[in-house]
Design a protein around this motif. Sequence first.
Motif, PDB file in Angstrom:
ATOM      1  N   HIS A 114      87.379  54.774  51.200  1.00  0.00           N
ATOM      2  CA  HIS A 114      88.084  54.370  49.977  1.00  0.00           C
ATOM      3  C   HIS A 114      89.522  54.899  50.030  1.00  0.00           C
ATOM      4  CE1 HIS A 114      89.069  54.114  45.681  1.00  0.00           C
ATOM      5  NE2 HIS A 114      88.054  53.270  45.573  1.00  0.00           N
ATOM      6  N   PRO A 115      90.471  54.171  49.441  1.00  0.00           N
ATOM      7  CA  PRO A 115      91.861  54.665  49.432  1.00  0.00           C
ATOM      8  C   PRO A 115      92.001  56.076  48.850  1.00  0.00           C
ATOM      9  CG  PRO A 115      91.821  52.372  48.764  1.00  0.00           C
ATOM     10  CD  PRO A 115      90.388  52.805  48.894  1.00  0.00           C
ATOM     11  N   HIS A 116      91.145  56.435  47.902  1.00  0.00           N
ATOM     12  CA  HIS A 116      91.216  57.799  47.348  1.00  0.00           C
ATOM     13  C   HIS A 116      90.925  58.833  48.440  1.00  0.00           C
ATOM     14  CE1 HIS A 116      90.279  56.274  42.987  1.00  0.00           C
ATOM     15  NE2 HIS A 116      91.463  55.893  43.432  1.00  0.00           N
ATOM     16  N   ASP A 117      89.919  58.553  49.281  1.00  0.00           N
ATOM     17  CA  ASP A 117      89.607  59.481  50.361  1.00  0.00           C
ATOM     18  C   ASP A 117      90.645  59.418  51.473  1.00  0.00           C
ATOM     19  OD1 ASP A 117      87.406  60.872  49.451  1.00  0.00           O
ATOM     20  OD2 ASP A 117      85.937  59.481  50.289  1.00  0.00           O
ATOM     21  N   LEU A 118      91.246  58.259  51.683  1.00  0.00           N
ATOM     22  CA  LEU A 118      92.335  58.174  52.658  1.00  0.00           C
ATOM     23  C   LEU A 118      93.440  59.153  52.279  1.00  0.00           C
ATOM     24  CD1 LEU A 118      93.827  56.842  55.051  1.00  0.00           C
ATOM     25  CD2 LEU A 118      94.654  55.101  53.435  1.00  0.00           C
ATOM     26  N   ALA A 119      93.792  59.171  50.998  1.00  0.00           N
ATOM     27  CA  ALA A 119      94.832  60.097  50.531  1.00  0.00           C
ATOM     28  C   ALA A 119      94.328  61.534  50.534  1.00  0.00           C
ATOM     29  CB  ALA A 119      95.293  59.697  49.131  1.00  0.00           C
ATOM     30  N   GLY A 120      93.131  61.745  49.980  1.00  0.00           N
ATOM     31  CA  GLY A 120      92.593  63.105  49.883  1.00  0.00           C
ATOM     32  C   GLY A 120      92.359  63.741  51.233  1.00  0.00           C
ATOM     33  N   TYR A 121      91.815  62.982  52.170  1.00  0.00           N
ATOM     34  CA  TYR A 121      91.579  63.511  53.511  1.00  0.00           C
ATOM     35  C   TYR A 121      92.893  63.824  54.208  1.00  0.00           C
ATOM     36  CZ  TYR A 121      86.502  62.852  54.017  1.00  0.00           C
ATOM     37  OH  TYR A 121      85.142  62.977  53.923  1.00  0.00           O
ATOM     38  N   THR A 122      93.868  62.927  54.101  1.00  0.00           N
ATOM     39  CA  THR A 122      95.135  63.127  54.806  1.00  0.00           C
ATOM     40  C   THR A 122      95.857  64.377  54.307  1.00  0.00           C
ATOM     41  OG1 THR A 122      95.368  60.744  55.188  1.00  0.00           O
ATOM     42  CG2 THR A 122      97.362  62.085  55.345  1.00  0.00           C
ATOM     43  N   VAL A 123      95.944  64.529  52.995  1.00  0.00           N
ATOM     44  CA  VAL A 123      96.591  65.721  52.437  1.00  0.00           C
ATOM     45  C   VAL A 123      95.840  66.980  52.868  1.00  0.00           C
ATOM     46  CG1 VAL A 123      97.125  66.953  50.297  1.00  0.00           C
ATOM     47  CG2 VAL A 123      97.601  64.506  50.481  1.00  0.00           C
ATOM     48  N   SER A 124      94.527  66.948  52.811  1.00  0.00           N
ATOM     49  CA  SER A 124      93.719  68.113  53.185  1.00  0.00           C
ATOM     50  C   SER A 124      93.907  68.461  54.659  1.00  0.00           C
ATOM     51  CB  SER A 124      92.245  67.832  52.900  1.00  0.00           C
ATOM     52  OG  SER A 124      92.029  67.627  51.524  1.00  0.00           O
ATOM     53  N   GLN A 125      93.957  67.449  55.509  1.00  0.00           N
ATOM     54  CA  GLN A 125      94.141  67.695  56.943  1.00  0.00           C
ATOM     55  C   GLN A 125      95.488  68.330  57.237  1.00  0.00           C
ATOM     56  OE1 GLN A 125      93.517  63.649  57.963  1.00  0.00           O
ATOM     57  NE2 GLN A 125      91.286  63.778  57.854  1.00  0.00           N
ATOM     58  N   VAL A 126      96.537  67.866  56.579  1.00  0.00           N
ATOM     59  CA  VAL A 126      97.861  68.443  56.801  1.00  0.00           C
ATOM     60  C   VAL A 126      97.908  69.883  56.297  1.00  0.00           C
ATOM     61  CG1 VAL A 126     100.298  68.296  56.172  1.00  0.00           C
ATOM     62  CG2 VAL A 126      99.050  66.217  56.800  1.00  0.00           C
ATOM     63  N   LEU A 127      97.351  70.132  55.109  1.00  0.00           N
ATOM     64  CA  LEU A 127      97.316  71.497  54.589  1.00  0.00           C
ATOM     65  C   LEU A 127      96.483  72.402  55.490  1.00  0.00           C
ATOM     66  CD1 LEU A 127      96.906  70.848  50.736  1.00  0.00           C
ATOM     67  CD2 LEU A 127      98.976  71.537  51.973  1.00  0.00           C
ATOM     68  N   GLY A 128      95.380  71.882  55.989  1.00  0.00           N
ATOM     69  CA  GLY A 128      94.554  72.666  56.899  1.00  0.00           C
ATOM     70  C   GLY A 128      95.280  72.984  58.193  1.00  0.00           C
ATOM     71  N   ALA A 129      96.033  72.016  58.706  1.00  0.00           N
ATOM     72  CA  ALA A 129      96.794  72.260  59.929  1.00  0.00           C
ATOM     73  C   ALA A 129      97.851  73.341  59.715  1.00  0.00           C
ATOM     74  CB  ALA A 129      97.452  70.962  60.394  1.00  0.00           C
ATOM     75  N   LEU A 130      98.512  73.309  58.568  1.00  0.00           N
ATOM     76  CA  LEU A 130      99.503  74.347  58.259  1.00  0.00           C
ATOM     77  C   LEU A 130      98.840  75.719  58.165  1.00  0.00           C
ATOM     78  CD1 LEU A 130     101.590  72.400  55.596  1.00  0.00           C
ATOM     79  CD2 LEU A 130     102.433  73.195  57.822  1.00  0.00           C
ATOM     80  N   ALA A 131      97.671  75.774  57.519  1.00  0.00           N
ATOM     81  CA  ALA A 131      96.967  77.050  57.380  1.00  0.00           C
ATOM     82  C   ALA A 131      96.519  77.578  58.738  1.00  0.00           C
ATOM     83  CB  ALA A 131      95.762  76.881  56.452  1.00  0.00           C
ATOM     84  N   GLY A 132      95.942  76.699  59.570  1.00  0.00           N
ATOM     85  CA  GLY A 132      95.480  77.133  60.887  1.00  0.00           C
ATOM     86  C   GLY A 132      96.619  77.596  61.768  1.00  0.00           C
ATOM     87  N   THR A 133      97.759  76.895  61.717  1.00  0.00           N
ATOM     88  CA  THR A 133      98.914  77.277  62.518  1.00  0.00           C
ATOM     89  C   THR A 133      99.481  78.616  62.065  1.00  0.00           C
ATOM     90  OG1 THR A 133      99.475  74.937  62.825  1.00  0.00           O
ATOM     91  CG2 THR A 133     101.181  76.538  63.337  1.00  0.00           C
ATOM     92  N   GLU A 134      99.510  78.831  60.754  1.00  0.00           N
ATOM     93  CA  GLU A 134     100.019  80.109  60.238  1.00  0.00           C
ATOM     94  C   GLU A 134      99.125  81.271  60.664  1.00  0.00           C
ATOM     95  OE1 GLU A 134     102.413  82.876  58.287  1.00  0.00           O
ATOM     96  OE2 GLU A 134     102.785  80.841  59.020  1.00  0.00           O
ATOM     97  N   ILE A 135      97.825  81.060  60.675  1.00  0.00           N
ATOM     98  CA  ILE A 135      96.913  82.119  61.133  1.00  0.00           C
ATOM     99  C   ILE A 135      97.167  82.427  62.604  1.00  0.00           C
ATOM    100  CG2 ILE A 135      94.489  82.705  61.548  1.00  0.00           C
ATOM    101  CD1 ILE A 135      93.799  80.988  59.091  1.00  0.00           C
TER     102      ILE A 135
END
Length: 283
Positions: A114-135
């Motif tokens: 669903h478009p809602h999950d397209l947006a929700g997943y994408t934002v979550s993935q980018v935030l997760g990548a930032l968190a993992g890189t910072e660690i």
Amino acid sequence: MVVAPRRSIRKAPRLVRAPQHHAASGGWHPIEWGCELVGTALLLLGGLSAVCLDFGPASPVASVVPSHYWRLLVTGVLFASTGAAVTVSPLGRRSGAHLNPAVTLAFWSRRQVHPHDLAGYTVSQVLGALAGTEIVRLAWGSTARAVSLGVTQPGRGLDAPQAALVEALMTAIMIGTILVMVSSPHTARWTPFVLIPVIAILVWQGAPYTGTSLNPARSIGPALLLPRLHDLWVYLVGPLGGAMAAAGVFSLVTDAETLTAKLYHDPRYPSTMRTALVAGTHA
């Protein structure tokens, strides 16, 4: 005594049920989005740690595997194995373990997401990548700085457009593999294990030319935190374009149906995405 003729008893034909499709659902899905955030953070933590381990100063791996060429293969295996471990974990079984906007986009184009999950997943993935890189930056310190946080950039004389094309081709191979695997109930659960050698080979052969991103979130994390934003567009346009191309070609060359948008479908876990496989009830 007259014996009545024995009647032949014909068995009723078994009815084969067509797959029961559960449509992709809209709305807020904080559990799934949270699983994608944490899963992507773990992917970057494991994958970029492999880069630090294999290519950092005084690397213990370099003393065992002196060849830069073969250490790329080791890095690819470690990166891909981290993704597979997340996929088969409870996190991945709940969200589907896309961990990559290109994967989510491909499934959205197949009307699995669903478009809602397209947006929700994408934002979550980018935030997760930032968190993992910072660690990784905090944990590896000077070693992480020495390898530029594993930032992806064109190499071997490729300019940015050429690198984008290479990224698109490699991502299309990965996405095509996923779509083929999840189109059969017999192969769907093997998807993360088949991806290990596929991704490892792509990293092994492609890293000298582009860094082998295959994943916009994986490139955004290091690029924003280093920072090195030059040529970042290569790792947005290339993988996303490759994902859409792979989905389009898949639709043209086969009538096969993608049965699930999860890379490891477990019927005990609910799914917010369209599926033709048995899934648990969403809370």
